[in-house]
Write an enzyme that holds these catalytic residues in place. Sequence first.
Site, mmCIF file in Angstrom:
data_model
loop_
_atom_site.group_PDB
_atom_site.id
_atom_site.type_symbol
_atom_site.label_atom_id
_atom_site.label_comp_id
_atom_site.label_asym_id
_atom_site.label_seq_id
_atom_site.Cartn_x
_atom_site.Cartn_y
_atom_site.Cartn_z
ATOM 1 C CD GLU A 230 79.185 13.064 -6.146
ATOM 2 O OE1 GLU A 230 78.838 12.438 -5.126
ATOM 3 O OE2 GLU A 230 79.555 12.491 -7.194
ATOM 4 N NE ARG A 234 79.728 11.566 -2.498
ATOM 5 C CZ ARG A 234 80.882 11.026 -2.853
ATOM 6 N NH1 ARG A 234 81.766 10.694 -1.954
ATOM 7 N NH2 ARG A 234 81.171 10.816 -4.125
HETATM 8 C C1 DMJ Z 1 77.957 6.909 -5.057
HETATM 9 O O1 DMJ Z 1 78.341 8.176 -4.673
HETATM 10 C C2 DMJ Z 1 76.517 6.888 -5.458
HETATM 11 O O2 DMJ Z 1 76.082 5.582 -5.437
HETATM 12 C C3 DMJ Z 1 76.272 7.491 -6.819
HETATM 13 O O3 DMJ Z 1 74.944 7.313 -7.253
HETATM 14 C C4 DMJ Z 1 77.202 6.960 -7.859
HETATM 15 N N1 DMJ Z 1 78.168 6.084 -7.351
HETATM 16 C C5 DMJ Z 1 78.876 6.426 -6.167
HETATM 17 C C6 DMJ Z 1 79.700 5.259 -5.664
HETATM 18 O O4 DMJ Z 1 80.218 4.476 -6.648
#
Ligand code: DMJ
Length: 605
Positions: A230, A234
């Site tokens: 994550e 992100r």
């Molecule tokens: C996002 O954080 C990213 O797309 C991830 O790959 C999985 N899905 C979430 C949003 O649904």
Amino acid sequence: MIVSASSFPHHRATLRLSEKFILLLILSAFITLCFGAFFFLPDNSKHKRFDFGLEDVLIPHIDSEKEARHSSRQVIHGVGDHDEHRHRYPPPSLFFLFLSNTHIDIHIEICMNTLQDEIQHPNISQRTTRSGAICCSLWGHNPLFTLWMCMMKHAWDSYRQYGWGHNELKPIAKKGHSTNIFGNSQMGATIVDALDTLYIMGLHDEFKDGQEWIKQNLDFSVNAEVSVFEVNIRFIGGLLAAYYLSGQEVFKVKAVQLAEKLLPAFNTPTGIPWAMVNLKSGVGRNWGWASAGSSILAEFGTLHMEFVHLTYLTGNPAYYQKVMHIRKLLAKMDRPNGLYPNYLNPRTGRWGQHHTSVGGLGDSFYEYLLKAWLMSDKTDTEARKTYDDAIEAIERHLIRKSNGGLTFIGEWKNGHLERKMGHLTCFAGGMFALGADGSPDDKAGHYLQLGAEIAHTCHESYDRTVLKLGPEAFKFDSGLEAVAVRQNEKYYILRPEVIETYWYMWRFTHDPKYRQWGWEAAQAIDKYCRVSGGFSGVKDVYSSNPTYDDVQQSFFLAETLKYLYLLFSSDELLPLENWVFNTEAHPLPVLHLGNITLPGSETQR
Ligand code: DMJ
């Protein structure tokens, strides 16, 4: 003849009341005209329906040779050429100085009705309606920009007011929200995730506000156990995209600082990283719920894009070597039926439970194989081959047609196909379309068609609900088609995957139905998820009176609103031959490396 002053008619020192009134009228008409011209005159270049060709193109400045191909275009952003004054939208915050929330809502309402009408009658061209002009005046040029930009503004402003510095926002409680993926930290996940969307939309005041916070406050020396995946998609993805778009060094510096903190996660017997790492101590571990202490395929398999860029930008081979090591290790392993199980033990190097999914736990591993190839200017043929082989096995074992004719992607569990598809899986429609060009045996048409079928199925999952928003998971079993059965699968948490697929399908086909579907989804989100303190997920899309989950997810700003914006923008905005979107919708430039080898790659080959 001497003309005396007295022979002239009498000169009054003051004007009569009626004359004053007329003067005042003329003056106010003049002011209104100037004001109106500023706000209401539409831009001539914007009259074409759905062809919102921005003259300005976002092109990364990476390789001068390839760049020359685009020299006829107007480059407005990119590393080393940051010139926001050439951005074509007037600063939206200016309009908000004049308008109350009620006015904005009325404008949105008018825009929505007009647009609905125009989408339903696509043959009406060159049309500029009064309401369209009002909407144009709100956001600069283009009525279709209005809704998503207003949504973005509302989401951002609410977070700014109630959750600033926290990772996410609780829009009902109107306070910060934190989840275990970011530990107990306050690392401003929403700020970092939203940056490039703000930038692309031209919300520069907000972008600068975020940049300032990052400069002053974003600190990774915190005692927090975070998700490596994550944080990578992100934060590192968000910071790198902000850097490539704006050219501001601070984003690159922070991305590299953070990446250094993630590296200890790779200190396992196999080099497969732990799912979580403590940013301060460097101690890693896996999720307690994962099969046999395993790491997750979609987590350790979704690092490649960002890590290759880190090596490219810093010259440090470590990042590149870490992800290439994962690839090599996977290539050597046996795959049951050619499928990749979702679980791999980082101590033993053995698969855990034989569960394969293109949704949660597996999804972005496949996405990054394809995107590694695209990002390398199609030179990383090893990645392409791995992707093609994986998709071939997925088609053979997981993709089926329901009795009602809907194509779906099920999940493989210990030799059994579960006829269930997740909202997360819906991204695959876009992936198939993106991978169509370059597919083996000239199957481009087949994969584009498969993408269209997945898009259709996912649209049905939205259309068969009361709120016209898609559930988290839906079945194709016992007479059920594209509907959720279990109560805990009926929620919608502002996820982007369906709109993401509409956008890719639109780019590759220009079939207006994708804009129509995107428009429906945007309307439903604005109607059912908008609350006074931001946007919230809803717990049951089959209930006309849903309750809220009280979370404004950072990916709503990073992905959902960005994909909506792109869906109604010109193909020239972030062209796919120059940019590859990471799995959190952060655009990273294609690396046209030519003969240059990345540090570390010599030892890999
Ligand atoms: C996002 O954080 C990213 O797309 C991830 O790959 C999985 N899905 C979430 C949003 O649904």
